[in-house]
Design an enzyme around this catalytic site. Sequence first.
Site, PDB file in Angstrom:
ATOM      1  CD  GLU A 162     -79.919 -40.165 -29.197  1.00 57.62           C
ATOM      2  OE1 GLU A 162     -81.080 -39.785 -29.454  1.00 57.62           O
ATOM      3  OE2 GLU A 162     -79.405 -41.173 -29.716  1.00 57.62           O
ATOM      4  CD  GLU A 249     -79.408 -45.019 -28.305  1.00 62.10           C
ATOM      5  OE1 GLU A 249     -79.467 -44.692 -27.100  1.00 62.10           O
ATOM      6  OE2 GLU A 249     -80.195 -44.607 -29.178  1.00 62.10           O
TER       7      GLU A 249
HETATM    8  C1  IDC Z   1     -86.879 -45.232 -28.446  1.00 60.11           C
HETATM    9  C2  IDC Z   1     -87.424 -46.588 -28.077  1.00 60.11           C
HETATM   10  C3  IDC Z   1     -88.936 -46.567 -28.090  1.00 60.11           C
HETATM   11  C4  IDC Z   1     -89.396 -45.452 -27.167  1.00 60.11           C
HETATM   12  C5  IDC Z   1     -88.777 -44.129 -27.553  1.00 60.11           C
HETATM   13  C6  IDC Z   1     -89.136 -43.040 -26.557  1.00 60.11           C
HETATM   14  O1  IDC Z   1     -86.892 -47.565 -28.933  1.00 60.11           O
HETATM   15  O2  IDC Z   1     -89.468 -47.819 -27.690  1.00 60.11           O
HETATM   16  O3  IDC Z   1     -90.806 -45.364 -27.221  1.00 60.11           O
HETATM   17  O4  IDC Z   1     -87.373 -44.246 -27.577  1.00 60.11           O
HETATM   18  O5  IDC Z   1     -89.113 -41.805 -27.165  1.00 60.11           O
HETATM   19  C7  IDC Z   1     -82.575 -42.853 -29.863  1.00 60.11           C
HETATM   20  C8  IDC Z   1     -82.778 -42.789 -28.400  1.00 60.11           C
HETATM   21  C9  IDC Z   1     -83.587 -43.942 -27.896  1.00 60.11           C
HETATM   22  C10 IDC Z   1     -84.715 -44.274 -28.862  1.00 60.11           C
HETATM   23  C11 IDC Z   1     -84.067 -44.765 -30.170  1.00 60.11           C
HETATM   24  C12 IDC Z   1     -85.085 -45.204 -31.222  1.00 60.11           C
HETATM   25  O6  IDC Z   1     -81.562 -42.686 -27.677  1.00 60.11           O
HETATM   26  O7  IDC Z   1     -84.107 -43.612 -26.625  1.00 60.11           O
HETATM   27  O8  IDC Z   1     -85.483 -45.314 -28.303  1.00 60.11           O
HETATM   28  N1  IDC Z   1     -83.215 -43.709 -30.676  1.00 60.11           N
HETATM   29  O9  IDC Z   1     -85.926 -44.151 -31.583  1.00 60.11           O
HETATM   30  N2  IDC Z   1     -81.799 -42.090 -30.587  1.00 60.11           N
HETATM   31  C13 IDC Z   1     -81.954 -42.407 -31.890  1.00 60.11           C
HETATM   32  C14 IDC Z   1     -82.855 -43.448 -31.962  1.00 60.11           C
END
Ligand code: IDC
Length: 326
Positions: A162, A249
């Site tokens: 992303e 995702e």
């Molecule tokens: C989130 C995880 C969380 C972690 C965080 C790190 O769920 O536990 O602490 O990242 O910054 C994304 C991302 C994905 C995110 C997820 C939810 O690709 O890495 O995971 N998210 O925030 N894009 C949109 C949402």
Amino acid sequence: MNPAAGSAAPGGSESSPSGPAGSFTALHGALSVDGSVLTDQNGDPVRLYGMSTHGIAWFPQYISYDTFRTLRDDWNTNCVRLALYSDEYNGYSSGGDKEKLTDLVKSGIDYATELGMYVIVDWHVLHDQDPNVHKEDALGFFREISSLYRNHTNILYEICNEPNGYATWDSVRSYADEVIPLIRENDEDAVILVGSPAWSQNIDQAAASPLEFDNVMYTLHFYAATHTDDLRNRLETCVNNGLPVFVSEFGMCDASGNGGNDFVQAEKWMELLDEYQISFFCWSLANKDETCCVLNPGCEKTSDWAESDLSESGRWIRERFIATGL
Ligand code: IDC
């Protein structure tokens, strides 16, 4: 060594690079992109779906044969996404043990291969915002994996999860223009997944100025409690205009990974993905105490989960995978 086994893949070197005879990957073989559609070795449309791991540095326990077997046999999925953070705590380029992380990715590929599943190798750009920040590491990582697994037909390379913040489509494009040829030197036909700015929502920018390579798909990510009609409309417009889109995702909750699930919106998303037969991967396979995780906090099992081991998200998405059918 059986030359048909091809690469010197560690661990799973005994298994065929296309999976056991009769398996999903053996039947569908090398994938390619035809217009907006992902197709198999016979030119027939194929749809991949399953779970994304959480960050493998934090949750290595789910890189296991039995975990993936359960996802295949009990969750009815045909592909696993391996999320390797580049720049979060203990990420590949931010203090993590590069060798150990690479070994985890290799094990994940080997287990998926033995089980006849496809596997997405995801360079999980997030905190770094622009994939060029750790481009040298990305090049090194993808060089290693694509050369080791050059004969495998079950790997998709996701080169930047992303892009966000100040990252533009031009910066993603210039990154992709280096990483894709490097992977293709080893694996000339591999399907490659490319993110876009604004957390892989700006696929319209990719559509306006697509990459020059074939066998590329553009990822769109959604979180159902945050992203609704606008993003769905964008997806539909882009696909109708011929853009190959892959949902590598999504979550049923909001974009923080927390908050409540919105199953009404999630169902609308699923209907749209069904209509266009778009591949989809749920974030994420872990027992962390956050809404998006599919296992209950405190569940220590890494396979063969009972219904009561699953979070609300887990119960919903497992049903959805089963309903999708193969
Ligand atoms: C989130 C995880 C969380 C972690 C965080 C790190 O769920 O536990 O602490 O990242 O910054 C994304 C991302 C994905 C995110 C997820 C939810 O690709 O890495 O995971 N998210 O925030 N894009 C949109 C949402």
